[in-house]
Design a protein around this motif. Structure first.
Motif, PDB file in Angstrom:
ATOM      1  N   LEU A 145       0.828  -1.206   0.000  1.00 57.93           N
ATOM      2  CA  LEU A 145       0.000   0.000   0.000  1.00 57.93           C
ATOM      3  C   LEU A 145       0.864   1.259   0.000  1.00 57.93           C
ATOM      4  O   LEU A 145       0.576   2.228  -0.704  1.00 57.93           O
ATOM      5  CB  LEU A 145      -0.935   0.005   1.212  1.00 57.93           C
ATOM      6  N   ARG A 146       1.918   1.244   0.799  1.00 55.80           N
ATOM      7  CA  ARG A 146       2.815   2.400   0.856  1.00 55.80           C
ATOM      8  C   ARG A 146       3.491   2.632  -0.484  1.00 55.80           C
ATOM      9  O   ARG A 146       3.657   3.782  -0.926  1.00 55.80           O
ATOM     10  CB  ARG A 146       3.858   2.196   1.952  1.00 55.80           C
ATOM     11  N   ALA A 147       3.886   1.533  -1.138  1.00 49.94           N
ATOM     12  CA  ALA A 147       4.529   1.656  -2.442  1.00 49.94           C
ATOM     13  C   ALA A 147       3.555   2.232  -3.469  1.00 49.94           C
ATOM     14  O   ALA A 147       3.928   3.089  -4.284  1.00 49.94           O
ATOM     15  CB  ALA A 147       5.041   0.294  -2.904  1.00 49.94           C
ATOM     16  N   ARG A 148       2.303   1.792  -3.433  1.00 56.92           N
ATOM     17  CA  ARG A 148       1.300   2.322  -4.364  1.00 56.92           C
ATOM     18  C   ARG A 148       1.024   3.795  -4.076  1.00 56.92           C
ATOM     19  O   ARG A 148       0.887   4.590  -5.006  1.00 56.92           O
ATOM     20  CB  ARG A 148      -0.008   1.527  -4.239  1.00 56.92           C
ATOM     21  N   HIS A 149       0.959   4.122  -2.787  1.00 50.51           N
ATOM     22  CA  HIS A 149       0.677   5.510  -2.415  1.00 50.51           C
ATOM     23  C   HIS A 149       1.781   6.447  -2.901  1.00 50.51           C
ATOM     24  O   HIS A 149       1.513   7.612  -3.238  1.00 50.51           O
ATOM     25  CB  HIS A 149       0.504   5.616  -0.901  1.00 50.51           C
ATOM     26  N   GLN A 150       3.006   5.951  -2.943  1.00 49.76           N
ATOM     27  CA  GLN A 150       4.121   6.767  -3.407  1.00 49.76           C
ATOM     28  C   GLN A 150       4.024   7.094  -4.893  1.00 49.76           C
ATOM     29  O   GLN A 150       4.649   8.037  -5.364  1.00 49.76           O
ATOM     30  CB  GLN A 150       5.447   6.048  -3.130  1.00 49.76           C
ATOM     31  N   THR A 151       3.228   6.292  -5.639  1.00 47.97           N
ATOM     32  CA  THR A 151       3.079   6.553  -7.074  1.00 47.97           C
ATOM     33  C   THR A 151       2.079   7.669  -7.354  1.00 47.97           C
ATOM     34  O   THR A 151       2.010   8.160  -8.489  1.00 47.97           O
ATOM     35  CB  THR A 151       2.630   5.284  -7.824  1.00 47.97           C
ATOM     36  N   HIS A 189      -7.764   8.596 -10.686  1.00 44.64           N
ATOM     37  CA  HIS A 189      -6.379   8.162 -10.795  1.00 44.64           C
ATOM     38  C   HIS A 189      -5.890   7.542  -9.483  1.00 44.64           C
ATOM     39  O   HIS A 189      -5.173   6.528  -9.502  1.00 44.64           O
ATOM     40  CB  HIS A 189      -5.488   9.357 -11.165  1.00 44.64           C
ATOM     41  N   ALA A 190      -6.283   8.146  -8.368  1.00 44.27           N
ATOM     42  CA  ALA A 190      -5.864   7.627  -7.061  1.00 44.27           C
ATOM     43  C   ALA A 190      -6.411   6.223  -6.836  1.00 44.27           C
ATOM     44  O   ALA A 190      -5.683   5.324  -6.377  1.00 44.27           O
ATOM     45  CB  ALA A 190      -6.337   8.562  -5.946  1.00 44.27           C
ATOM     46  N   MET A 191      -7.674   6.014  -7.172  1.00 45.24           N
ATOM     47  CA  MET A 191      -8.272   4.690  -6.985  1.00 45.24           C
ATOM     48  C   MET A 191      -7.592   3.658  -7.869  1.00 45.24           C
ATOM     49  O   MET A 191      -7.324   2.529  -7.436  1.00 45.24           O
ATOM     50  CB  MET A 191      -9.774   4.747  -7.277  1.00 45.24           C
ATOM     51  N   LYS A 192      -7.283   4.040  -9.115  1.00 45.16           N
ATOM     52  CA  LYS A 192      -6.643   3.110 -10.042  1.00 45.16           C
ATOM     53  C   LYS A 192      -5.239   2.749  -9.569  1.00 45.16           C
ATOM     54  O   LYS A 192      -4.855   1.571  -9.556  1.00 45.16           O
ATOM     55  CB  LYS A 192      -6.596   3.726 -11.432  1.00 45.16           C
ATOM     56  N   LYS A 193      -4.462   3.749  -9.185  1.00 44.63           N
ATOM     57  CA  LYS A 193      -3.088   3.497  -8.749  1.00 44.63           C
ATOM     58  C   LYS A 193      -3.027   2.709  -7.439  1.00 44.63           C
ATOM     59  O   LYS A 193      -2.108   1.914  -7.230  1.00 44.63           O
ATOM     60  CB  LYS A 193      -2.339   4.819  -8.595  1.00 44.63           C
ATOM     61  N   MET A 194      -3.999   2.941  -6.570  1.00 43.81           N
ATOM     62  CA  MET A 194      -4.036   2.228  -5.293  1.00 43.81           C
ATOM     63  C   MET A 194      -4.614   0.820  -5.439  1.00 43.81           C
ATOM     64  O   MET A 194      -4.500   0.012  -4.522  1.00 43.81           O
ATOM     65  CB  MET A 194      -4.858   3.012  -4.265  1.00 43.81           C
ATOM     66  N   GLY A 195      -5.215   0.544  -6.578  1.00 45.34           N
ATOM     67  CA  GLY A 195      -5.808  -0.777  -6.782  1.00 45.34           C
ATOM     68  C   GLY A 195      -7.118  -0.939  -6.040  1.00 45.34           C
ATOM     69  O   GLY A 195      -7.501  -2.062  -5.688  1.00 45.34           O
ATOM     70  N   ALA A 196      -7.827   0.171  -5.811  1.00 42.65           N
ATOM     71  CA  ALA A 196      -9.106   0.141  -5.089  1.00 42.65           C
ATOM     72  C   ALA A 196     -10.246  -0.091  -6.076  1.00 42.65           C
ATOM     73  O   ALA A 196     -10.435   0.697  -7.004  1.00 42.65           O
ATOM     74  CB  ALA A 196      -9.317   1.449  -4.341  1.00 42.65           C
ATOM     75  N   ARG A 197     -10.997  -1.161  -5.880  1.00 39.60           N
ATOM     76  CA  ARG A 197     -12.118  -1.440  -6.773  1.00 39.60           C
ATOM     77  C   ARG A 197     -13.326  -0.586  -6.448  1.00 39.60           C
ATOM     78  O   ARG A 197     -14.131  -0.271  -7.317  1.00 39.60           O
ATOM     79  CB  ARG A 197     -12.492  -2.925  -6.682  1.00 39.60           C
TER      80      ARG A 197
END
Length: 216
Positions: A145-151, A189-197
């Motif tokens: 999650l932290r790695a995704r948040h950094q993107t 974009h945030a939902m897509k990058k975080m992988g949130a459905r």
């Protein structure tokens, strides 16, 4: 250090034993191996254990409270910075209620008195390994999650932080000084990058990351 024959599989669970009694160490290694544990390593001191480069696998530590060079509590304190923390099973022939309480408060899984009961020890090892598996899974998820948040871009992070507090897109737009359409884009974009459905998934991710609204 006494090393049992270690399996080739890097994911095999590791059981460490730290005790200055050579006879007891050998007995514990034999007991654990005969119970199906393939990777067991014993050490005669805390220093020897700390010098060993532990693999990042499911593991636990069986630790003598009264080591020759000092207290097992000192080693426990040194290991508390590990993430996830190594589960510790304390054992002692001179343990007191006060010491056992201190060890448990510091995160020990259990406290066994010598002479050890075989079934009690084996049950404690299985419980400690199960807890370590759970902690490792949680730690791995948080790292992802932290790695995704950094993107996320700074604006996407701000939008996410405000959105998970329950603010509407229009309210977020007012707070950030941008258009409603831009907020929707950042949020998507945030939902897509975080992988949130779903948005609920995004909220849970934010809670896991400890994210709060960014100051403006």
């Amino acid at each position: 250090m006494t090393r049992a024959a270690l399996p080739d599989a890097p994911s095999a669970a590791m059981i460490y034993i730290v005790d200055d009694d050579a006879h007891l160490r050998a007995s514990l290694v034999n007991l654990l191996e005969s119970s199906g544990h393939e990777a067991v390593i014993s050490f005669d001191s805390a220093e020897a254990f700390l010098r060993f480069e532990r693999p990042d696998v499911n593991s636990c530590l069986i630790l003598d409270l009264m080591l020759g060079e000092g207290s097992g509590l000192h080693l426990q304190a040194q290991l508390q910075q590990d993430a996830p923390p190594l589960p510790i099973i304390f054992m002692s022939g001179v343990g007191s209620i006060a010491v056992s309480v201190q060890a448990m408060k510091a995160g020990a899984e259990t406290f066994l008195t010598k002479p050890l009961r075989q079934n009690e020890l084996l049950d404690a090892v299985e419980t400690a390994l199960a807890k370590d598996r759970q902690r490792r899974a949680s730690c791995s998820t948080l790292k992802q999650l932290r790695a995704r948040h950094q993107t996320l871009t700074p604006r996407e992070r701000q939008t996410m932080a405000l959105a998970i507090t329950g603010l509407l897109n229009k309210q977020i737009a007012d707070r950030m000084g941008i258009s409603n359409i831009t907020v929707k884009i950042h949020r998507g974009h945030a939902m897509k990058k975080m992988g949130a459905r779903t948005f609920a998934d995004l909220v849970r991710m934010g809670e896991a990351l400890g994210i709060g609204p960014a100051p403006f």
